[in-house]
Write an enzyme that holds these catalytic residues in place. Structure first.
Site, PDB file in Angstrom:
ATOM      1  CB  THR A 253      62.861  45.509  43.259  1.00 35.28           C
ATOM      2  OG1 THR A 253      62.935  46.587  44.207  1.00 35.28           O
ATOM      3  CG2 THR A 253      63.859  44.422  43.616  1.00 35.28           C
TER       4      THR A 253
ATOM      5  CG  ASN B 136      66.143  54.627  45.659  1.00 34.47           C
ATOM      6  OD1 ASN B 136      66.462  55.773  45.941  1.00 34.47           O
ATOM      7  ND2 ASN B 136      65.386  54.342  44.595  1.00 34.47           N
TER       8      ASN B 136
ATOM      9  CB  SER C 194      68.188  59.106  54.968  1.00 35.16           C
ATOM     10  OG  SER C 194      67.490  59.937  55.863  1.00 35.16           O
TER      11      SER C 194
ATOM     12  CE1 TYR D 192      60.408  61.613  51.756  1.00 37.60           C
ATOM     13  CE2 TYR D 192      61.928  63.086  52.900  1.00 37.60           C
ATOM     14  CZ  TYR D 192      61.679  62.176  51.891  1.00 37.60           C
ATOM     15  OH  TYR D 192      62.684  61.811  51.028  1.00 37.60           O
TER      16      TYR D 192
ATOM     17  CE  LYS E 120      63.330  58.983  53.069  1.00 35.31           C
ATOM     18  NZ  LYS E 120      63.722  57.745  52.343  1.00 35.31           N
TER      19      LYS E 120
END
Length: 281
Positions: free
Chosen positions: A35, A86, A137, A151, A155
Site C-alpha cells: 500500500t 511501515n 519503529s 517522533y 515510536k
C-alpha cells in the site's frame, strides 16, 4: 494466485524499508499487497510480478479506508501471513516547537493507523493460529534527544503496544517483531520528505543541530535497506524470533549506551527508590 508462499501486507511499500521488504518477499516467491498513498511508485514492481504484487492506495490515517482495504484483502487472498506496519515520516522539532496538531497527526500515522490495521487482521490470524506482525519503529523508540521528542514519542508508544501484543497473541502462534533501525539510506531524510516544526531561536543550539543533521544527511546514511529486509526475514524465520531487532551498528551502539545509562542511574538511586515502600511491620 498466492501458491504456497506467504501473503505480505506492507504499508508504505513504495520506498525505503517497505519497498525493500516487498522486493525480498517476491524474490522469495511470496505475494505482496503493497500500500501507498501514490501507487504509481509501485508500477514497476507490479509490472515485474503481475501475479504476485498488488498495489493498493491507502492512507493509514484514514481508519475507515484501513478497515475496507483489510476486509478486501482477506476476502480476495483468504489470509495475511505477515503484516508490516511501515508507513511513516520524519518529524523534527523541539518539544516546545511542536504543536498539538503536529503531535496528533504523527500519532495518527505511527500509532493509531498501525493499531487499526493490526486489529483488523488479528482475528483471522488467531483463527489460523499463525501469522506475524512487524512494526517498524526506530532506535528512537528506546531513547530520544533534542529535536525528536514527537517522533520518539510515537515510536515508544508503538513499541509498548507491540510488547503487550506479543504477550497476548503468543498462545495463538502469532509472532510480533519490533524493528529498530538506525540511519538507513531511505527517503526519510530526502529533500522535502522530513517535516519540520516552526523554529524558535531559543533552541538553535539543541534541536537546531538536529534540524541541520536531517537536512544534510540524505543519501549518506550507512544502513542498506536491502540488508535490513534480509535481516527481518531471518528474524521472522527463526524458531526464537526476537521481540526487538536493532538494525545497524549505530542503532546497536545507541541502544546499548542508553541501557547502560539507565542501569547506572537505577543503581545510583536504588536506595531512594526502594525506600518508598511501606516499612515492614
Amino acid at each position: 494466485m498466492t501458491g504456497t508462499g506467504k501473503v505480505w501486507f506492507i504499508t508504505g511499500a513504495s520506498s525505503g524499508f517497505g519497498r525493500a521488504i516487498a522486493e525480498a518477499a517476491v524474490a522469495a516467491g511470496d505475494t505482496v499487497v503493497g500500500t501507498a498513498r501514490r501507487t504509481e511508485a509501485l508500477a514497476d514492481l507490479v509490472a515485474a510480478y503481475p501475479d504476485r504484487v498488488d498495489a493498493v492506495a491507502l492512507d493509514v490515517t484514514d481508519g475507515e479506508r484501513v478497515d475496507a482495504v483489510a476486509a478486501d484483502v482477506l476476502a480476495r487472498y483468504g489470509r495475511v501471513d505477515v503484516v508490516v506496519n511501515n508507513a511513516g515520516r520524519t518529524q523534527v522539532g523541539a518539544f516546545e516547537e511542536t504543536t498539538d496538531a503536529e503531535l496528533r497527526a504523527l500519532f495518527d500515522l505511527h500509532v493509531f493507523g498501525p493499531a487499526r490495521l493490526t486489529r483488523a487482521l488479528l482475528p483471522h490470524m488467531r483463527e489460523r493460529k499463525s501469522g506475524a506482525v512487524v512494526n517498524i519503529s526506530s532506535f528512537g523508540g528506546q531513547l530520544s534527544f533534542a529535536g525528536f521528542s514527537a517522533y520518539s514519542a510515537t515510536k515508544a508508544a508503538l513499541e509498548q503496544l507491540s510488547e503487550a501484543l506479543a504477550d497476548e497473541v503468543a498462545p495463538f502462534g502469532i509472532k510480533v517483531l519490533i524493528v529498530e533501525p538506525g540511519a538507513f539510506r531511505t527517503n526519510l531524510f530526502a529533500k522535502g520528505a522530513a517535516y519540520f516544526s516552526a523554529e524558535l531561536p531559543a533552541y538553535a543550539e539543541t534541536s537546531g543541530a538536529t534540524r541541520r543533521l536531517v537536512e544534510n544527511a540524505g543519501g549518506t546514511q550507512p544502513g542498506d535497506p536491502a540488508k535490513a529486509a534480509a535481516a527481518i526475514r531471518t528474524a521472522l524465520d527463526a524458531d526464537d524470533t526476537p521481540l526487538r531487532l536493532a538494525l545497524g551498528g549505530d542503532a546497536v551502539d545507541a541502544i546499548t549506551g542508553h541501557l547502560d545509562a539507565v542501569r547506572a542511574e537505577l543503581a545510583a538511586w536504588d536506595k531512594v527508590s526502594r525506600g518508598t515502600d511501606f516499612d515492614e511491620e
